[in-house]
Design an enzyme around this catalytic site. Structure first.
Site, mmCIF file in Angstrom:
data_model
loop_
_atom_site.group_PDB
_atom_site.id
_atom_site.type_symbol
_atom_site.label_atom_id
_atom_site.label_comp_id
_atom_site.label_asym_id
_atom_site.label_seq_id
_atom_site.Cartn_x
_atom_site.Cartn_y
_atom_site.Cartn_z
ATOM 1 N N GLU B 283 0.841 -1.192 0.000
ATOM 2 C CA GLU B 283 0.000 0.000 0.000
ATOM 3 C C GLU B 283 0.878 1.245 0.000
ATOM 4 O O GLU B 283 0.607 2.218 -0.719
ATOM 5 C CB GLU B 283 -0.899 -0.020 1.255
ATOM 6 C CG GLU B 283 -1.967 1.060 1.277
ATOM 7 C CD GLU B 283 -2.781 1.042 2.583
ATOM 8 O OE1 GLU B 283 -2.436 0.278 3.501
ATOM 9 O OE2 GLU B 283 -3.758 1.810 2.655
ATOM 10 N N SER B 320 -3.722 3.674 6.852
ATOM 11 C CA SER B 320 -3.689 2.444 6.054
ATOM 12 C C SER B 320 -5.018 1.710 6.195
ATOM 13 O O SER B 320 -5.591 1.647 7.283
ATOM 14 C CB SER B 320 -2.560 1.547 6.554
ATOM 15 O OG SER B 320 -2.731 0.246 6.056
ATOM 16 N N LYS B 359 -8.051 -4.070 21.963
ATOM 17 C CA LYS B 359 -8.278 -5.186 21.031
ATOM 18 C C LYS B 359 -9.626 -5.852 21.296
ATOM 19 O O LYS B 359 -10.225 -6.439 20.403
ATOM 20 C CB LYS B 359 -7.165 -6.226 21.161
ATOM 21 C CG LYS B 359 -5.819 -5.776 20.618
ATOM 22 C CD LYS B 359 -5.701 -5.992 19.116
ATOM 23 C CE LYS B 359 -4.447 -5.334 18.564
ATOM 24 N NZ LYS B 359 -4.552 -5.061 17.120
ATOM 25 N N GLU B 362 -11.877 -3.801 19.378
ATOM 26 C CA GLU B 362 -11.630 -3.984 17.941
ATOM 27 C C GLU B 362 -12.303 -5.252 17.411
ATOM 28 O O GLU B 362 -12.937 -5.228 16.357
ATOM 29 C CB GLU B 362 -10.122 -4.050 17.678
ATOM 30 C CG GLU B 362 -9.757 -4.164 16.205
ATOM 31 C CD GLU B 362 -8.258 -4.382 15.985
ATOM 32 O OE1 GLU B 362 -7.655 -5.205 16.713
ATOM 33 O OE2 GLU B 362 -7.687 -3.738 15.097
ATOM 34 N N GLU B 367 -17.593 -4.231 11.474
ATOM 35 C CA GLU B 367 -17.003 -4.499 10.152
ATOM 36 C C GLU B 367 -15.993 -5.646 10.178
ATOM 37 O O GLU B 367 -15.488 -6.040 9.145
ATOM 38 C CB GLU B 367 -16.380 -3.224 9.567
ATOM 39 C CG GLU B 367 -15.256 -2.590 10.356
ATOM 40 C CD GLU B 367 -15.737 -1.584 11.399
ATOM 41 O OE1 GLU B 367 -16.902 -1.670 11.837
ATOM 42 O OE2 GLU B 367 -14.929 -0.721 11.792
ATOM 43 N N CYS B 503 3.212 -1.691 22.062
ATOM 44 C CA CYS B 503 2.382 -2.746 22.659
ATOM 45 C C CYS B 503 3.005 -3.364 23.911
ATOM 46 O O CYS B 503 2.279 -3.866 24.774
ATOM 47 C CB CYS B 503 2.109 -3.835 21.636
ATOM 48 S SG CYS B 503 1.537 -3.168 20.074
#
Lengths: 157, 573
Positions: B283, B320, B359, B362, B367, B503
């Site tokens: 990308e 991104s 997370k 997430e 989606e 992280c």
């Protein structure tokens, strides 16, 4: 979001905010002016102030909730302030407050549903010799007993 | 810099002027207990546990904020000091919701340890107790105000480190509560669910939502095929939960523990970190050669993504479209792997072991269901995994080292460094350089993007083309960097990780997590990278096979369908 009674005054509020734009340290000053203008500080007003001054809504609400002077609910037509300063306290103001709360069906800090009365506790109105004292819209009533306090309210029905 | 001489407990000390008594005592090897203090973040002298007696001063002083003075005579251990500390902690306990044996922070609670340290055997006062509802509205963070001691560490982290300001003290006196404005639920406000507040909470007032019972149930269900993935940063932190030094690398023991817990396959998020590099690197190359939009900003960190959606939605075109490695894993496991292994994806349960609370949010995003199912079913933090290991009676320290299962367990050094700030950038550069130039990189180590500096910048020369990159960790630094970009600063590629240190310092990591421990974990991460036989994502044979057998090539239609996503502007209120 609940409707606020501030639409008519929005333009003036914008002017207040514009005079302090981007100045977080002016928060308390702006809150005073906004409450003087609208009578209370609903959520929409707080959001507008947060945006304008560049602070978070959390900070705005934190300050409002710290100072008893600020209120997020519309005040009643008659603002009843019961003194719980030392002199009034020892002369029986807790009983006055308790009775008024019962009579109005609200707790101190709240307003009646019909918008007529709001009730608050204050610390010393400077009329200790007349204790226990309460004010209704800044007019003082002294040497109260629970029954006479209720009678005073009747004058304002 | 002028220095000041003083004595603390009869020990002469010389320190720089302006040093606090607490720091001066530390230098003299004297431990002063603290509670609300968080170095550099929350130095407000609120709890008064760190009080000391200063000769000539009428009152005891809070040593965390009181500066030293020439000739000062300090006593940290006088009867008056001990009595005051004990009294202050007793008062905190007098209205504390004391349910220690069942509290999530039992045996790792600073209030509990302090009560022990100060020798408190009874609480002489019975205080009025507050009764606030528990806020468990989000999938990640639980607020339990009745256990809060009002130290304000969470408020300070949320404001000063993350710049989110989701919570603050509301009200005053006994009625003070740390909460969002209007005491709204966390779900309804601009909280990014990073969990940094859960790391600094000294007690059990802020903690992760625990999904271990859901995972135990899946493991016990013979109908279910339960696969697990482990994030890069967990291998250098799980050991701390079992008394091993912070930063020790325990990949093999963690794999063994997961197998003993009953997972059917033990895979590695590092595999999809390599896959992320293939997609995100491609990308970047496409945007770089075809005119943008640039800078390209990384998308691996869900706390950062939610922050961007709330506070900087104007950057949505720059971020991104790659899903995070966790979500790529779920999508690949329930399609490619399910097909390959002949497993009905409806019966597959994907569990993640993550250093992260965001997370959990997430994986529940609507989606994130491109496999036809919720791609990742449950997210457990490092802390929750440790709880399961303890509950199962597994002797973690003495486990043999075991290997991940194939093929979603094979990974490279480029993947493991995703766990530390700068790692995604470095991994992307290793691959982008070689894909663009067709040449082998002379050195794989991009030291400029490593380490704990808040914002790091570097220029990389790719055959005459200068690529300008920047790396930010913690949302406070992210905010500064984004403001720079808005002011016209030009970058090609930006990495943002939500948590301090990346992280390895995530909100789901073992407690304590502080700067020193972050540094040790970062060291572990780069050591793990250096020890890997393959250190570039595009050389991962299993990734090459995945493209050959299933995806085609990076950014293919199938890749777009399974591995890429979109973002939502969420507003601040």
């Amino acid at each position: 979001m609940e409707a606020c009674q501030c639409e008519a005054k929005w333009e003036e509020l914008d002017k207040i905010i514009a005079a302090h734009r981007g100045r977080p340290s002016d928060l308390i000053e702006v809150l005073h002016q906004a409450q003087d203008l609208i009578g209370y500080l609903p959520r929409q007003v707080q959001v507008a102030i947060a945006e304008g001054l560049g602070v978070s809504l959390t900070e705005v609400y934190s300050v409002i909730s710290f100072y008893h002077h600020f209120t997020v609910k519309p005040k009643g037509k008659y603002q009843v302030s019961v003194c719980k300063g030392t002199a009034c306290y020892v002369k029986g103001s807790p009983e006055i407050l308790e009775r008024l709360e019962k009579e109005l069906g609200i707790k101190a800090g709240d307003s009646t549903d019909d918008g007529k009365f709001s009730l608050e506790v204050v610390r010393c109105l400077g009329a200790c010799g007349l204790g226990p004292v309460m004010t209704v819209n800044k007019r003082a009533h002294g040497l109260l007993k629970p029954d006479t306090a209720v009678a005073v309210l009747k004058q304002y029905q | 810099m002028s220095t000041v001489k003083l004595t603390i407990d009869n020990i002469p000390v010389e320190v720089e002027a302006g040093t606090t008594i607490l720091k001066a005592a530390e230098k003299a090897g004297i431990h002063i207990p603290t509670l609300c203090y968080l170095e550099g973040i929350n130095e407000i002298g609120a709890c008064r546990v760190c009080v000391v007696e200063v000769e000539g001063a009428r009152n005891l002083m809070a040593s965390c904020v009181a500066p030293v003075a020439e000739g000062m005579v300090v006593k940290t251990n006088s009867p008056r000091v001990r009595m005051a500390r004990r009294l202050n902690v007793e008062l905190l306990l007098s209205n504390h919701k004391m349910e220690c044996p069942t509290c999530i922070r039992n045996l790792n609670c600073e209030l509990q340890s302090l009560a022990q340290e100060l020798g408190i055997r009874q609480v002489r006062f019975e205080g009025k107790k507050s009764e606030y509802p528990i806020d468990d509205s989000t999938p990640a963070i639980i607020r339990e105000p009745d256990k809060c001691i009002l130290c304000r560490r969470c408020v300070a982290v949320c404001e000063k480190v993350q710049g989110v300001k989701a919570i603050a003290p509301m009200g005053r006196g006994f009625d003070t509560v740390i909460a969002p404005a209007f005491q709204d639920k966390l779900l309804d406000i601009a909280c990014v669910e990073c969990g940094q507040c859960t790391l600094v909470c000294p007690v059990g007032a802020l903690y992760e939502k625990d999904y271990t019972s859901e995972v135990w149930a899946a493991l016990a269900d013979p109908e279910k095929f339960v696969v697990v993935q482990t994030a890069p940063a967990t291998r250098v932190s799980i050991g701390q939960e079992f008394g091993l030094p912070p930063g020790s690398i325990n990949t093999g023991q963690m794999v063994a523990a997961l197998r003993r817990l009953g997972f059917d396959r033990v895979f590695d998020t590092d595999f999809t970190a390599d896959l992320t590099i293939m997609e995100e690197g491609s990308e970047f190359i496409e945007r770089f050669t075809k005119g943008g939009p640039l800078p390209l900003i990384t998308s691996c960190s869900p706390g950062w993504i939610k922050f961007m959606e709330h506070f900087y939605p104007e950057f949505i075109p720059n971020v991104s479209t790659c899903k995070s490695p966790q979500q790529m894993f779920g999508a690949v496991a329930k399609t490619f792997y399910a097909q390959k292994a002949g497993i009905d994806p409806a019966k597959m349960v994907v569990v993640s072991i993550m250093p992260c609370t965001a997370k959990k949010f997430e994986c529940q995003r609507p989606e994130m269901r491109d496999s036809g199912y919720q791609d990742v079913d449950y997210v457990l933090t490092t802390r929750e995994l440790a709880r399961m290991i303890r509950e199962a009676g597994i002797d973690f320290r003495n486990l043999p080292e075991e290997q991940y299962d194939d093929p979603l367990g094979e990974s490279t050094g480029a993947a493991v460094i995703f766990g530390a700030t700068g790692g995604v950038m470095e991994a992307a550069l290793r691959t982008a350089y070689e894909l663009i130039t067709g040449k082998t990189l002379p050195s794989l180590d991009f030291y400029d993007v490593r380490g704990l500096k808040g914002i790091k910048e570097a220029t990389v020369d790719i055959e005459g083309t200068k690529v300008r990159v920047a790396v930010a960790h913690s949302l406070g630094h992210a905010r500064q960097l984004l403001e720079r970009v808005k002011a016209g600063e030009q970058y090609h590629f930006i990495e943002i990780m939500c948590c301090p240190g990346g992280c390895i310092g995530g909100g789901g990591q073992p407690i304590p997590t502080n700067t020193e421990i972050r540094e040790q974990r970062i060291k572990g991460i780069y050591q793990a990278d250096a020890e890997m036989p393959i250190r570039k994502s595009h050389e991962n044979p299993s990734i090459q096979a995945l493209y050959r057998e299933f995806l085609g090539k990076p950014l293919s239609e199938k890749s777009h369908h399974l591995l890429h996503t979109h973002y939502t502007s969420r507003g601040k209120y």
